[in-house]
Design a protein around this motif. Structure first.
Motif, short mmCIF file in Angstrom:
data_model
loop_
_atom_site.label_atom_id
_atom_site.label_comp_id
_atom_site.label_asym_id
_atom_site.label_seq_id
_atom_site.Cartn_x
_atom_site.Cartn_y
_atom_site.Cartn_z
N GLU A 87 34.18 38.03 55.42
CA GLU A 87 34.55 38.32 56.25
C GLU A 87 35.07 39.65 57.00
O GLU A 87 35.36 40.73 55.19
N THR A 88 34.38 40.92 58.26
CA THR A 88 34.78 42.08 57.69
C THR A 88 35.82 42.61 57.84
O THR A 88 36.27 43.63 57.11
N ARG A 89 37.29 41.48 58.02
CA ARG A 89 37.83 41.82 58.75
C ARG A 89 39.04 42.49 57.81
O ARG A 89 39.25 41.13 56.80
N PHE A 90 39.87 43.25 57.27
CA PHE A 90 40.82 42.98 56.12
C PHE A 90 41.89 42.42 56.65
O PHE A 90 42.30 41.85 58.08
N ASN A 91 42.58 41.43 55.21
CA ASN A 91 43.51 40.03 56.00
C ASN A 91 44.45 40.84 54.91
O ASN A 91 44.32 40.83 53.47
N ARG A 92 45.80 40.80 55.55
CA ARG A 92 46.91 41.38 54.78
C ARG A 92 47.68 40.02 54.54
O ARG A 92 48.54 39.65 52.75
N ALA A 93 47.97 38.99 54.19
CA ALA A 93 47.85 38.02 52.99
C ALA A 93 47.31 37.63 52.38
O ALA A 93 47.95 37.49 51.15
N VAL A 94 45.80 38.18 52.43
CA VAL A 94 44.94 38.28 50.94
C VAL A 94 45.20 39.19 49.98
O VAL A 94 45.44 39.39 48.90
N PHE A 95 45.49 40.68 50.61
CA PHE A 95 46.53 41.60 50.65
C PHE A 95 47.64 41.48 49.38
O PHE A 95 47.73 41.51 48.40
N ASP A 96 48.25 40.65 50.63
CA ASP A 96 49.67 40.09 48.91
C ASP A 96 49.06 39.33 48.08
O ASP A 96 49.80 40.39 46.98
N VAL A 97 47.83 38.83 47.69
CA VAL A 97 48.15 37.83 46.51
C VAL A 97 47.41 38.82 45.91
O VAL A 97 47.52 38.52 44.53
N LEU A 98 46.34 38.93 46.42
CA LEU A 98 45.46 39.51 45.08
C LEU A 98 45.77 40.89 44.74
O LEU A 98 46.42 41.31 43.09
N VAL A 99 46.36 41.87 45.51
CA VAL A 99 47.15 42.73 45.59
C VAL A 99 48.06 43.13 44.43
O VAL A 99 48.78 43.01 43.15
N GLY A 100 48.86 41.53 44.27
CA GLY A 100 50.60 40.72 43.80
C GLY A 100 49.88 40.55 42.69
O GLY A 100 50.22 40.92 40.96
N SER A 101 48.32 40.18 42.15
CA SER A 101 48.58 39.94 40.61
C SER A 101 47.83 41.32 40.13
O SER A 101 47.46 41.19 38.94
N LEU A 102 46.85 41.97 41.17
CA LEU A 102 46.38 43.23 39.92
C LEU A 102 47.58 44.80 39.66
O LEU A 102 47.06 45.09 39.23
N ALA A 103 48.62 43.90 40.78
CA ALA A 103 49.48 45.28 40.15
C ALA A 103 49.59 45.09 38.78
O ALA A 103 51.27 46.10 38.44
N ASN A 104 50.20 43.73 38.29
CA ASN A 104 50.15 43.35 37.25
C ASN A 104 49.76 43.82 35.92
O ASN A 104 48.88 43.90 36.09
N LYS A 105 50.18 45.27 34.80
CA LYS A 105 48.93 45.92 33.87
C LYS A 105 48.14 44.56 33.51
O LYS A 105 47.25 45.28 32.96
N MET A 106 49.06 43.80 32.91
CA MET A 106 48.22 42.55 31.79
C MET A 106 47.13 41.86 32.54
O MET A 106 45.61 41.83 32.44
N VAL A 107 47.19 41.91 33.98
CA VAL A 107 45.72 40.89 34.71
C VAL A 107 45.05 42.37 35.32
O VAL A 107 43.97 41.47 34.78
N ARG A 108 45.69 43.17 35.07
CA ARG A 108 44.99 43.89 35.49
C ARG A 108 43.18 44.33 34.60
O ARG A 108 42.48 44.74 34.31
N ASP A 109 44.17 45.27 33.30
CA ASP A 109 43.32 45.16 32.14
C ASP A 109 42.54 44.26 31.67
O ASP A 109 40.96 44.00 31.20
N TRP A 110 42.63 42.61 31.97
CA TRP A 110 41.95 41.67 31.79
C TRP A 110 40.00 41.92 32.72
O TRP A 110 39.57 41.87 32.64
N VAL A 111 41.19 41.67 33.80
CA VAL A 111 40.08 42.58 34.88
C VAL A 111 38.58 42.93 34.72
O VAL A 111 37.88 42.63 34.76
N ASN A 112 39.67 44.37 33.98
CA ASN A 112 38.62 45.40 34.01
C ASN A 112 38.19 44.70 32.31
O ASN A 112 37.01 45.75 32.39
N ASN A 113 38.09 44.33 31.41
CA ASN A 113 37.37 44.10 30.71
C ASN A 113 36.37 42.60 30.47
O ASN A 113 35.76 42.56 29.91
N ASN A 114 36.45 42.23 32.18
CA ASN A 114 35.53 40.86 32.16
C ASN A 114 35.39 41.43 33.58
O ASN A 114 36.02 40.17 34.82
N PRO A 115 34.44 42.03 33.82
CA PRO A 115 33.94 42.77 35.62
C PRO A 115 33.37 41.21 35.74
O PRO A 115 32.65 40.92 35.06
#
Length: 197
Positions: A113-141
């Motif tokens: 969808e084109t609209r920003f979704n706060r509920a999705v923000f909560d969980v996606l940013v909540g997980s990506l704010a974790n450095k270990m998760v972020r490093d994993w994601v950066n290594n597995n694009p």
């Protein structure tokens, strides 16, 4: 709720950063949605405030306790600043992974969808704010984006929890636990689910 914590957050959102990029704002938001998102992120991260179906009350209670801490514990400001920096890095990482038109958007029937979704923000940013998760994601694009699309396609509960009554305790618990569990299965990294009644 005026106080030192709120002053700190407002000052922090006056500096244009990833949160404004995400909201497509070129300047601090007059309606303060940048402030609200920063407080939401910190409150769900906090584990000291229980979420009980009333988002406004939850954020107000969190601000009250932080206002008190800010006046009695000088290090609290550094702690919050560090968490907000992790949030910024999480947003940047998510924009890299999903693309800015698709990050924090609902995924339905094979499209974002084109609209920003706060509920999705909560969980996606909540997980990506974790450095270990972020490093994993950066290594597995591409892996997290695929995971998110799979979760949206296979879990009707998750989709329901980010589109209808998003503020109920049930919806809030469902979206955090389904997403954090999926991230744990993929990365081996567990993220604590917020305290939800």
């Amino acid at each position: 709720l005026p106080g030192d914590f709120l002053k700190f957050i407002i000052a922090w959102t006056e500096r244009i950063g990833p949160i404004h990029h995400l909201l497509r704002k070129r300047e601090p938001d007059a309606r303060m949605s940048d402030v609200e998102l920063a407080i939401r992120y910190l409150a769900f991260r906090d584990q000291q405030t229980t979420y009980a179906s009333d988002l406004k009350l939850f954020l107000d209670d969190f601000c009250k306790s932080k206002n008190a801490q800010f006046s009695s514990e000088p290090q609290e400001q550094y702690y919050c600043r560090n968490l907000l920096e992790e949030m910024d890095k999480g947003i940047n990482s998510g924009i890299d992974e999903f693309g800015e038109r698709e990050f924090c958007r609902k995924y339905l029937n094979g499209a974002y969808e084109t609209r920003f979704n706060r509920a999705v923000f909560d969980v996606l940013v909540g997980s990506l704010a974790n450095k270990m998760v972020r490093d994993w994601v950066n290594n597995n694009p591409g892996s997290m984006k695929t995971l998110y699309q799979n979760v949206c396609s296979q879990h009707a509960d998750f989709v329901k929890a980010v589109e209808t009554t998003t503020k109920s305790s049930e919806s809030t618990r469902v979206r955090f636990s389904i997403w954090y569990e999926a991230v744990h299965k993929m990365t081996g990294i567990s993220i604590p689910v917020p305290d939800i009644k």
